[in-house]
Design an enzyme around this catalytic site. Structure first.
Site, PDB file in Angstrom:
ATOM      1  N   GLU A 152       9.142  13.386   6.122  1.00 39.37           N
ATOM      2  CA  GLU A 152       7.935  13.127   5.332  1.00 39.37           C
ATOM      3  C   GLU A 152       6.945  14.289   5.351  1.00 39.37           C
ATOM      4  OE1 GLU A 152       7.411   8.262   5.787  1.00 39.37           O
ATOM      5  OE2 GLU A 152       6.292   9.609   7.109  1.00 39.37           O
ATOM      6  N   GLY A 178       2.261   5.543   4.596  1.00 43.59           N
ATOM      7  CA  GLY A 178       1.433   5.908   5.736  1.00 43.59           C
ATOM      8  C   GLY A 178       0.160   5.111   5.902  1.00 43.59           C
ATOM      9  N   GLY A 202       0.814  -1.199   0.000  1.00 42.20           N
ATOM     10  CA  GLY A 202       0.000   0.000   0.000  1.00 42.20           C
ATOM     11  C   GLY A 202       0.850   1.252   0.000  1.00 42.20           C
ATOM     12  N   ASP A 229       5.943  -6.723   5.440  1.00 43.61           N
ATOM     13  CA  ASP A 229       5.290  -5.419   5.273  1.00 43.61           C
ATOM     14  C   ASP A 229       5.715  -4.734   3.976  1.00 43.61           C
ATOM     15  OD1 ASP A 229       7.868  -4.594   5.897  1.00 43.61           O
ATOM     16  OD2 ASP A 229       7.255  -3.174   7.445  1.00 43.61           O
ATOM     17  N   LYS A 271       1.063  -0.477   6.799  1.00 39.05           N
ATOM     18  CA  LYS A 271       1.552  -1.809   6.426  1.00 39.05           C
ATOM     19  C   LYS A 271       2.263  -2.504   7.588  1.00 39.05           C
ATOM     20  CE  LYS A 271       3.923   0.062   3.053  1.00 39.05           C
ATOM     21  NZ  LYS A 271       3.383   1.439   3.069  1.00 39.05           N
ATOM     22  N   TYR A 322      13.887  13.277  -0.179  1.00 37.91           N
ATOM     23  CA  TYR A 322      12.694  14.105   0.030  1.00 37.91           C
ATOM     24  C   TYR A 322      13.009  15.599  -0.119  1.00 37.91           C
ATOM     25  CZ  TYR A 322       9.635  10.279   1.403  1.00 37.91           C
ATOM     26  OH  TYR A 322       8.853   9.157   1.389  1.00 37.91           O
ATOM     27  N   GLU A 342      10.656  -4.055   6.540  1.00 37.06           N
ATOM     28  CA  GLU A 342      11.623  -3.192   5.848  1.00 37.06           C
ATOM     29  C   GLU A 342      12.156  -2.136   6.801  1.00 37.06           C
ATOM     30  OE1 GLU A 342      12.158  -1.789   1.503  1.00 37.06           O
ATOM     31  OE2 GLU A 342      10.366  -0.842   2.297  1.00 37.06           O
TER      32      GLU A 342
END
Length: 205
Positions: free
Chosen positions: A151, A19, A16, A90, A22, A52, A40
């Site tokens: 993020e 955020g 997915g 995940d 998972k 980022y 991960e």
């Protein structure tokens, strides 16, 4: 009733968008069934924070590092597992292709695919992928709440593009068994009913 999804699927991957939860779900499943989990470790990627801030400059470095890390982790962990041992992860190797296609220019992507294909040949695919689905607006709220500094400036359009990348990929790859599951109204951590509903849905899929 306990819906033991591992009676049907020995190797399950949770996938997915950023955020979506998972890792949280994979940990809940590990705890419930006392099984092996593969997680991960994004923190070890030395290029992630720089990516980022400057995606164009660091996209190839960040994606290549993730690819090599995923291949090694999946290969080592699954090779050391009994063939009848249940496993939940995940992430899947497929996310490497999805993110790289979004983030890399055509020259770098073509080079990247060669490494991806070599890695793909070394590992086994999950029996089932559970794709946790949610709108980008919902995900931005989740990302804000978890508070990872690097993020905080993720744009909504980036999440939309990731979502489209995943769905296009899975629609195209008919050989991969994928369950799309909307988590917008779900709380797997604090509500056993929500977790059991997911497990029932997977079990009957």
């Amino acid at each position: 009733m306990i819906y033991n999804i591992f009676n049907k699927y020995k190797y399950v991957s949770i996938e997915g968008n950023i955020g979506v939860g998972k890792t949280s779900l994979a940990k809940m499943i590990c705890k419930k069934f006392q099984i092996k989990g593969l997680f991960e470790n994004y923190i070890t990627n030395p290029y992630l924070k720089s990516f980022y801030k400057n995606p164009r400059k660091y996209s190839y470095d960040v994606e290549t590092y993730f690819l090599n890390q995923r291949i090694k982790s999946l290969k080592d962990s699954l090779e050391n597992s009994n063939k009848d041992e249940a496993v939940v992860s995940d992430y899947s190797i497929f996310k490497s292709l999805i993110f790289s296609k979004l983030n890399l220019n055509s020259t770098d992507f073509n080079k990247y695919v060669l490494e991806y294909d070599k890695g793909l040949s070394l590992i086994k695919s999950p029996n089932l992928i559970i794709y946790l689905d949610a709108s980008p607006v919902f995900l931005l709220e989740r990302i804000k709440k978890r508070g990872r500094d690097f993020e905080k400036n993720i744009p909504e359009i980036y999440l939309k593009n990731i979502e489209q990348g995943y769905k296009s990929f899975f629609i195209e790859k008919q050989t991969i068994k994928v369950l799309f599951y909307d988590i917008s109204e779900k709380d797997f951590i604090n509500n056993d009913i929500d977790l059991n509903h997911l497990l029932e849905t997977v079990y009957n899929f």
